[in-house]
Enzyme design. Structure first.
Site, short mmCIF file in Angstrom:
data_model
loop_
_atom_site.label_atom_id
_atom_site.label_comp_id
_atom_site.label_asym_id
_atom_site.label_seq_id
_atom_site.Cartn_x
_atom_site.Cartn_y
_atom_site.Cartn_z
N HIS A 71 0.68 -1.28 -0.26
CA HIS A 71 -0.27 -0.84 0.09
C HIS A 71 0.64 1.12 -0.10
O HIS A 71 0.44 2.63 -0.10
CB HIS A 71 -1.34 -0.37 1.16
CG HIS A 71 -0.38 0.02 2.25
ND1 HIS A 71 -0.31 -1.07 3.88
CD2 HIS A 71 0.12 1.57 2.79
CE1 HIS A 71 0.32 -0.57 4.47
NE2 HIS A 71 0.50 0.65 4.07
N ASP A 102 -0.38 -8.07 1.21
CA ASP A 102 0.47 -6.09 1.44
C ASP A 102 2.15 -6.23 1.74
O ASP A 102 2.53 -5.31 2.24
CB ASP A 102 0.08 -5.23 2.86
CG ASP A 102 -0.34 -4.22 2.78
OD1 ASP A 102 0.45 -3.74 1.46
OD2 ASP A 102 -0.51 -3.75 3.76
N SER A 180 4.40 1.70 8.03
CA SER A 180 3.94 0.77 7.17
C SER A 180 5.50 0.63 6.48
O SER A 180 6.37 0.95 5.74
CB SER A 180 2.96 1.06 6.53
OG SER A 180 1.51 1.53 6.90
#
Length: 494
Positions: A71, A102, A180
């Site tokens: 992402h 992801d 992230s």
């Protein structure tokens, strides 16, 4: 004489004198990821949304690659990476993206970037209460941020980026935007035990990391196939076998069960008919075991001592075209079948990335395929409260009946004389054209082009119809496109 060549020496952070020193050395392998992305507009598929800039984290692994979250780089136009403690940003190339898990791989061509770096090593799936350190570049500052915590839970969980359910580790360290893609390091062995990827808006000090087993599957998949092929499923939906009447109905307690199996399992509700026949799995079967591992009545299998996971975890560890043995109860008999595993083919795809939306316009009517992206862009995050029942019902259908099938939606009517009187018709499922079932968007465009009838009769859900004069619709299309500043009557895929 030219300068002598630069020699790039790998660094072994695990040979340092103490865990603290090893962690410090490993910080040099953590990078900040800068990405400029442009998301397609699925409600207005001929347009793109405004370009956005975001940051995330990543870290260096073997073969001069950088691991980060998918992402972070989804729909990317340009990616830069910056090492901890070094001011320069380097252009990066996206090597592979796995949206289901992801994860993404990046690479930097300039040799200077790799000077003094080390490839972080992966450890095992962490135990409960195991101490860890999450390293990354969350919002609130430009420097590296280190957060300590412990493992709170290991479970199969839905990944927010894809909606796909895989093994997930919950930690008590808060993860903020920008974390992230950063590594979660074992505080004792200094190995990577996971990749930070999502938090919870409704809870404090709760974060989630992608465990090393999922990361290794992603990397092995690319190594085996040279490209990312995705995670596999059995291609079924199921319900628990906990009700006494249901157990008696399927006969699990009365059948002749081999001693190695338990009288438990789950009931198959739907099957992907593009993958299964009556020779493999069918609706009404009771799934007893997968590869000899017994499934409990709640759909779980043993994982570690005093821990259980959904049996989908066992399947997700395999690769495309691998074969697994399923033990099923059918009509009172225990039988075994071989199932070739594949990526799921959903009638309504989950979120789609790194591709432009498809559309087809005829006579001012805009048709698009139904995807979760469309639902989110058209109705927002609470689409399940606002979308028409016909579209929500298509999502519940789950699997394609034939290969390539998709739900075609009459998205909107562009204002024009030819569409006058059809005000208010939008977001309706298209079922037929001139009485012939529409299989997918390409099929619709082919039917329109091949049609020689006087009228185009679009059969919609709830037996509603939209009728246009064929020749007038074709003639008006180009004028309508000019009025609405739309370059083409169809997407480039068509």
């Amino acid at each position: 004489a030219g300068l002598p060549p630069v020699v790039h020496h790998p660094v072994n952070i695990f040979a340092t004198s103490s865990p603290a020193a090893a962690l410090q050395a490993g910080f040099a392998s953590v990078v900040k990821v800068f990405a400029w992305t442009t998301e397609p507009h699925f409600s207005q598929p001929w347009q793109m949304r405004r370009q956005r800039h975001g940051t995330g984290s990543g870290f260096i692994i073997q073969e001069r690659r950088i691991l980060t979250n998918a992402h972070n780089v989804a729909n990317q136009n340009w990616v830069l990476v910056q090492r901890h403690g070094i001011p320069r940003k380097y252009p990066a190339k996206v090597l592979a993206v796995g949206h289901e898990c992801d994860l993404a791989l990046l690479s930097v061509e300039e040799d200077e970037f790799w000077d003094g770096t080390c490839a972080l090593e992966f450890g095992a799936v962490p135990e409960l209460q195991q101490s860890l350190v999450v390293v990354g570049f969350p919002t609130g500052g430009d420097n590296l941020c280190v957060t300590a915590g412990v493992v709170s839970r290991v479970d199969v969980h839905e990944y927010a980026h894809s909606g796909f359910s895989l093994l997930c580790v919950q930690i008590d360290a808060a993860l903020n935007s920008g974390n992230s893609g950063g590594p979660a390091l074992n505080a004792e062995s200094n190995q990577v035990i996971g990749v930070a990827f999502q938090g919870r808006e409704d809870a404090e000090n709760v974060g989630f990391i992608i465990p090393s087993s999922v990361v290794n599957h992603f990397l092995q998949d690319i190594s085996r196939n040279s490209v990312y092929t995705g995670f596999v499923t059995l291609g079924i939906t199921w319900s628990p076998l906990e009700n006494k009447s249901l157990r008696k109905y399927v006969g699990v307690d009365e059948c002749d069960m081999p001693g190695s199996l338990k009288r438990s399992g789950v009931v198959v509700c739907k099957v992907d008919s593009t993958r299964h026949t009556t020779d493999t799995l069918q609706t009404g079967d009771t799934l007893i075991a997968v590869d000899g591992v017994c499934i409990a009545d709640d759909g779980t299998i043993p994982f570690r001592e005093m821990e259980r996971l959904a049996f989908s975890h066992l399947v997700s560890q395999k690769f495309l075209k691998d074969v697994c043995t399923v033990t099923i109860l059918r009509e009172g008999k225990i039988i075994q079948r071989q199932v070739s595993l594949a990526s799921p083919r959903y009638l309504v795809p989950e979120c789609v990335y790194d591709t432009t939306p498809r559309y087809f316009i005829i006579g001012g009517i805009v048709f698009v395929p139904l995807t979760l992206n469309y639902m989110l862009h058209e109705f927002g995050k609470r689409y399940y409260e606002k979308a028409p029942n016909a579209l929500l019902g298509a999502m519940d259908d789950r699997f394609q009946m034939t290969a390539g099938e998709e739900v075609v939606v009459l998205s909107q009517m562009l204002a024009s004389e030819i569409c006058s009187g059809y005000d208010g018709i939008r977001n309706m499922r298209l079922e037929t054209l001139n009485g012939e079932k529409v299989v997918n968007l390409r099929h619709l465009s082919e039917l329109v082009e091949a049609c020689r009838d006087q009228f185009l009769v679009f059969g919609l859900s709830q037996t509603q119809r939209v009728v246009l004069n064929r020749e007038e619709a074709i003639e008006a299309t180009q004028t309508i496109l000019l009025q609405h500043s739309i370059a083409n009557s169809r997407s480039e895929h068509l």
